[in-house]
Design a protein around this motif. Structure first.
Motif, PDB file in Angstrom:
ATOM      1  N   VAL A 172      94.767  75.381  25.855  1.00  0.00           N
ATOM      2  CA  VAL A 172      95.327  74.033  26.025  1.00  0.00           C
ATOM      3  C   VAL A 172      96.022  73.919  27.374  1.00  0.00           C
ATOM      4  O   VAL A 172      95.822  72.949  28.127  1.00  0.00           O
ATOM      5  N   LEU A 173      96.835  74.922  27.709  1.00  0.00           N
ATOM      6  CA  LEU A 173      97.566  74.903  28.972  1.00  0.00           C
ATOM      7  C   LEU A 173      96.624  74.947  30.169  1.00  0.00           C
ATOM      8  O   LEU A 173      96.779  74.184  31.131  1.00  0.00           O
ATOM      9  N   LEU A 174      95.637  75.840  30.148  1.00  0.00           N
ATOM     10  CA  LEU A 174      94.708  75.967  31.273  1.00  0.00           C
ATOM     11  C   LEU A 174      93.906  74.692  31.473  1.00  0.00           C
ATOM     12  O   LEU A 174      93.655  74.264  32.609  1.00  0.00           O
ATOM     13  N   SER A 175      93.492  74.070  30.387  1.00  0.00           N
ATOM     14  CA  SER A 175      92.706  72.839  30.484  1.00  0.00           C
ATOM     15  C   SER A 175      93.552  71.702  31.063  1.00  0.00           C
ATOM     16  O   SER A 175      93.076  70.928  31.901  1.00  0.00           O
ATOM     17  N   ALA A 176      94.807  71.600  30.621  1.00  0.00           N
ATOM     18  CA  ALA A 176      95.699  70.559  31.146  1.00  0.00           C
ATOM     19  C   ALA A 176      95.935  70.770  32.641  1.00  0.00           C
ATOM     20  O   ALA A 176      95.948  69.812  33.421  1.00  0.00           O
ATOM     21  N   ILE A 177      96.099  72.028  33.041  1.00  0.00           N
ATOM     22  CA  ILE A 177      96.290  72.322  34.466  1.00  0.00           C
ATOM     23  C   ILE A 177      95.039  71.956  35.257  1.00  0.00           C
ATOM     24  O   ILE A 177      95.127  71.387  36.356  1.00  0.00           O
ATOM     25  N   ALA A 178      93.864  72.275  34.714  1.00  0.00           N
ATOM     26  CA  ALA A 178      92.619  71.960  35.415  1.00  0.00           C
ATOM     27  C   ALA A 178      92.468  70.459  35.626  1.00  0.00           C
ATOM     28  O   ALA A 178      92.072  70.003  36.706  1.00  0.00           O
ATOM     29  N   VAL A 179      92.795  69.676  34.597  1.00  0.00           N
ATOM     30  CA  VAL A 179      92.693  68.223  34.716  1.00  0.00           C
ATOM     31  C   VAL A 179      93.672  67.697  35.763  1.00  0.00           C
ATOM     32  O   VAL A 179      93.384  66.738  36.487  1.00  0.00           O
ATOM     33  N   ASN A 180      94.824  68.346  35.882  1.00  0.00           N
ATOM     34  CA  ASN A 180      95.860  67.870  36.796  1.00  0.00           C
ATOM     35  C   ASN A 180      95.756  68.434  38.202  1.00  0.00           C
ATOM     36  O   ASN A 180      96.645  68.185  39.029  1.00  0.00           O
ATOM     37  N   LEU A 181      94.699  69.171  38.507  1.00  0.00           N
ATOM     38  CA  LEU A 181      94.556  69.722  39.856  1.00  0.00           C
ATOM     39  C   LEU A 181      94.498  68.631  40.928  1.00  0.00           C
ATOM     40  O   LEU A 181      94.832  68.878  42.087  1.00  0.00           O
ATOM     41  N   ARG A 182      94.081  67.433  40.524  1.00  0.00           N
ATOM     42  CA  ARG A 182      94.002  66.343  41.503  1.00  0.00           C
ATOM     43  C   ARG A 182      95.376  66.008  42.077  1.00  0.00           C
ATOM     44  O   ARG A 182      95.475  65.452  43.180  1.00  0.00           O
ATOM     45  N   MET A 183      96.440  66.350  41.340  1.00  0.00           N
ATOM     46  CA  MET A 183      97.789  66.065  41.835  1.00  0.00           C
ATOM     47  C   MET A 183      98.084  66.851  43.114  1.00  0.00           C
ATOM     48  O   MET A 183      98.868  66.401  43.953  1.00  0.00           O
ATOM     49  N   ALA A 184      97.466  68.029  43.257  1.00  0.00           N
ATOM     50  CA  ALA A 184      97.656  68.799  44.488  1.00  0.00           C
ATOM     51  C   ALA A 184      97.089  68.037  45.685  1.00  0.00           C
ATOM     52  O   ALA A 184      97.682  68.028  46.771  1.00  0.00           O
ATOM     53  N   MET A 185      95.938  67.378  45.479  1.00  0.00           N
ATOM     54  CA  MET A 185      95.345  66.576  46.556  1.00  0.00           C
ATOM     55  C   MET A 185      96.208  65.351  46.844  1.00  0.00           C
ATOM     56  O   MET A 185      96.375  64.956  48.005  1.00  0.00           O
ATOM     57  N   TYR A 186      96.760  64.743  45.799  1.00  0.00           N
ATOM     58  CA  TYR A 186      97.660  63.613  46.000  1.00  0.00           C
ATOM     59  C   TYR A 186      98.859  64.039  46.854  1.00  0.00           C
ATOM     60  O   TYR A 186      99.270  63.321  47.784  1.00  0.00           O
ATOM     61  N   SER A 187      99.435  65.193  46.515  1.00  0.00           N
ATOM     62  CA  SER A 187     100.611  65.673  47.240  1.00  0.00           C
ATOM     63  C   SER A 187     100.294  65.931  48.706  1.00  0.00           C
ATOM     64  O   SER A 187     101.076  65.587  49.598  1.00  0.00           O
ATOM     65  N   ALA A 188      99.125  66.530  48.956  1.00  0.00           N
ATOM     66  CA  ALA A 188      98.733  66.799  50.342  1.00  0.00           C
ATOM     67  C   ALA A 188      98.560  65.504  51.120  1.00  0.00           C
ATOM     68  O   ALA A 188      98.892  65.419  52.306  1.00  0.00           O
ATOM     69  N   SER A 189      98.076  64.464  50.452  1.00  0.00           N
ATOM     70  CA  SER A 189      97.889  63.169  51.103  1.00  0.00           C
ATOM     71  C   SER A 189      99.211  62.486  51.397  1.00  0.00           C
ATOM     72  O   SER A 189      99.350  61.777  52.407  1.00  0.00           O
ATOM     73  N   LEU A 190     100.220  62.704  50.549  1.00  0.00           N
ATOM     74  CA  LEU A 190     101.523  62.068  50.750  1.00  0.00           C
ATOM     75  C   LEU A 190     102.407  62.837  51.730  1.00  0.00           C
ATOM     76  O   LEU A 190     103.357  62.272  52.279  1.00  0.00           O
ATOM     77  N   ALA A 191     102.106  64.111  51.931  1.00  0.00           N
ATOM     78  CA  ALA A 191     102.965  64.957  52.768  1.00  0.00           C
ATOM     79  C   ALA A 191     103.200  64.392  54.172  1.00  0.00           C
ATOM     80  O   ALA A 191     104.339  64.420  54.660  1.00  0.00           O
ATOM     81  N   PRO A 192     102.178  63.868  54.864  1.00  0.00           N
ATOM     82  CA  PRO A 192     102.441  63.322  56.205  1.00  0.00           C
ATOM     83  C   PRO A 192     103.413  62.139  56.200  1.00  0.00           C
ATOM     84  O   PRO A 192     104.063  61.866  57.212  1.00  0.00           O
ATOM     85  N   HIS A 193     103.511  61.468  55.069  1.00  0.00           N
ATOM     86  CA  HIS A 193     104.382  60.284  54.985  1.00  0.00           C
ATOM     87  C   HIS A 193     105.785  60.627  54.477  1.00  0.00           C
ATOM     88  O   HIS A 193     106.768  60.051  54.938  1.00  0.00           O
ATOM     89  N   LEU A 194     105.875  61.543  53.515  1.00  0.00           N
ATOM     90  CA  LEU A 194     107.149  61.818  52.847  1.00  0.00           C
ATOM     91  C   LEU A 194     107.636  63.249  53.033  1.00  0.00           C
ATOM     92  O   LEU A 194     108.692  63.609  52.500  1.00  0.00           O
ATOM     93  N   GLY A 195     106.888  64.047  53.764  1.00  0.00           N
ATOM     94  CA  GLY A 195     107.227  65.461  53.898  1.00  0.00           C
ATOM     95  C   GLY A 195     108.556  65.742  54.568  1.00  0.00           C
ATOM     96  O   GLY A 195     109.130  66.819  54.387  1.00  0.00           O
ATOM     97  N   ALA A 196     109.074  64.808  55.341  1.00  0.00           N
ATOM     98  CA  ALA A 196     110.347  65.016  56.042  1.00  0.00           C
ATOM     99  C   ALA A 196     111.556  64.648  55.192  1.00  0.00           C
ATOM    100  O   ALA A 196     112.700  64.804  55.638  1.00  0.00           O
ATOM    101  N   ALA A 197     111.339  64.193  53.970  1.00  0.00           N
ATOM    102  CA  ALA A 197     112.441  63.803  53.098  1.00  0.00           C
ATOM    103  C   ALA A 197     113.208  65.033  52.623  1.00  0.00           C
ATOM    104  O   ALA A 197     112.668  66.141  52.606  1.00  0.00           O
ATOM    105  N   PRO A 198     114.462  64.871  52.209  1.00  0.00           N
ATOM    106  CA  PRO A 198     115.220  66.002  51.654  1.00  0.00           C
ATOM    107  C   PRO A 198     114.517  66.596  50.432  1.00  0.00           C
ATOM    108  O   PRO A 198     113.759  65.910  49.744  1.00  0.00           O
ATOM    109  N   LEU A 199     114.817  67.858  50.160  1.00  0.00           N
ATOM    110  CA  LEU A 199     114.125  68.577  49.082  1.00  0.00           C
ATOM    111  C   LEU A 199     114.253  67.871  47.743  1.00  0.00           C
ATOM    112  O   LEU A 199     113.276  67.743  47.005  1.00  0.00           O
ATOM    113  N   TRP A 200     115.452  67.380  47.416  1.00  0.00           N
ATOM    114  CA  TRP A 200     115.640  66.779  46.098  1.00  0.00           C
ATOM    115  C   TRP A 200     114.840  65.483  45.954  1.00  0.00           C
ATOM    116  O   TRP A 200     114.346  65.165  44.871  1.00  0.00           O
TER     117      TRP A 200
END
Length: 244
Positions: free
Chosen positions: A75-103
């Motif tokens: 169950v856990l591995l399958s949920a992670i596999a489905v959510n792998l697209r979030m890594a691509m979303y994060s990479a796409s947002l990084a140029p815009h929001l990457g300079a924000a504070p950690l929190w």
């Protein structure tokens, strides 16, 4: 003061732009609450699942596997596999929001779902002059019609699920919900190719236990979609020295 006003204005605009997704987040969250209750989760477990994960596709995939009595690790591995697209979303947002504070980046990561990402990244591309504070304000504004509504709708669905008779088998709603999510997303040849590949590969790997065919089908579909998009992009690149 001007910066605060512009950030507040961006926040309100983000909330308005994401408003139409209320029509999706509400019913979808309620559906998850009902299905999760039918799968045997109590109210606290359903709410914990929805608050911690906030990802309808992976939550419903996990619920389907739980209904099939798959081991927890599957169950856990399958949920992670489905959510792998979030890594691509994060990479796409990084140029815009990457300079924000950690929190603040941590909050963005927590609330980075399909709808908040799609609305925000389109706005950033259309308005490159936005400051970091405005971009953050806009992103958090898009979360207002999505995250709270998802959680509240899940709670309502879980309460409804507790009163639905046990002989009302509504597990069929899971694949129907997936179809409702996928169909509007088929906008390009790459999307269609990825969807077709996922169907073919899911059939090929259908014999694997506990629906494990989901993982190779998903990975293969992403590869096919990326390759089709790469080839289409290469086709439209003008030759060096060509006319402008």
């Amino acid at each position: 003061m001007a910066s605060a006003n512009s950030s507040r204005s961006a926040f309100l605009q983000g909330a308005r732009d994401a408003g139409p997704f209320l029509l999706v987040a509400g019913p979808f969250g309620a559906l998850f609450g009902v299905v999760a209750t039918e799968a045997g989760l109590n109210l606290a477990q359903v709410m914990g699942f929805s608050v911690v994960v906030i990802a309808g596709a992976s939550q419903l995939a996990a619920m389907q596997l739980m209904l099939d009595q798959a081991p927890a690790v599957i169950v856990l591995l399958s949920a992670i596999a489905v959510n792998l697209r979030m890594a691509m979303y994060s990479a796409s947002l990084a140029p815009h929001l990457g300079a924000a504070p950690l929190w603040k980046r941590a909050l963005v990561a927590y609330m980075n779902v399909d709808q908040t990402y799609a609305v925000s990244v389109l706005k950033y591309e259309d308005a490159p002059e936005m400051s970091l504070a405005q971009k953050l304000g806009y992103f958090f504004g898009t979360c207002v019609p999505i995250i709270p509504v998802w959680i509240i709708a899940t709670y309502i669905g879980a309460l409804l699920g507790e009163v639905i008779p046990s002989d009302w088998d509504i597990a069929f709603a899971v694949p129907v919900a997936f179809l409702a999510m996928v169909a509007p997303a088929l906008r390009t040849a790459a999307h269609v190719a990825a969807a077709f590949a996922s169907v073919v590969l899911a059939i090929v790997f259908a014999g694997l236990p506990y629906n494990l065919g989901l993982m190779p089908a998903g990975i293969g579909a992403m590869i096919v979609g990326a390759e089709v998009e790469r080839r289409m992009g290469a086709r439209f690149v003008p030759p060096a020295g060509g006319s402008k």
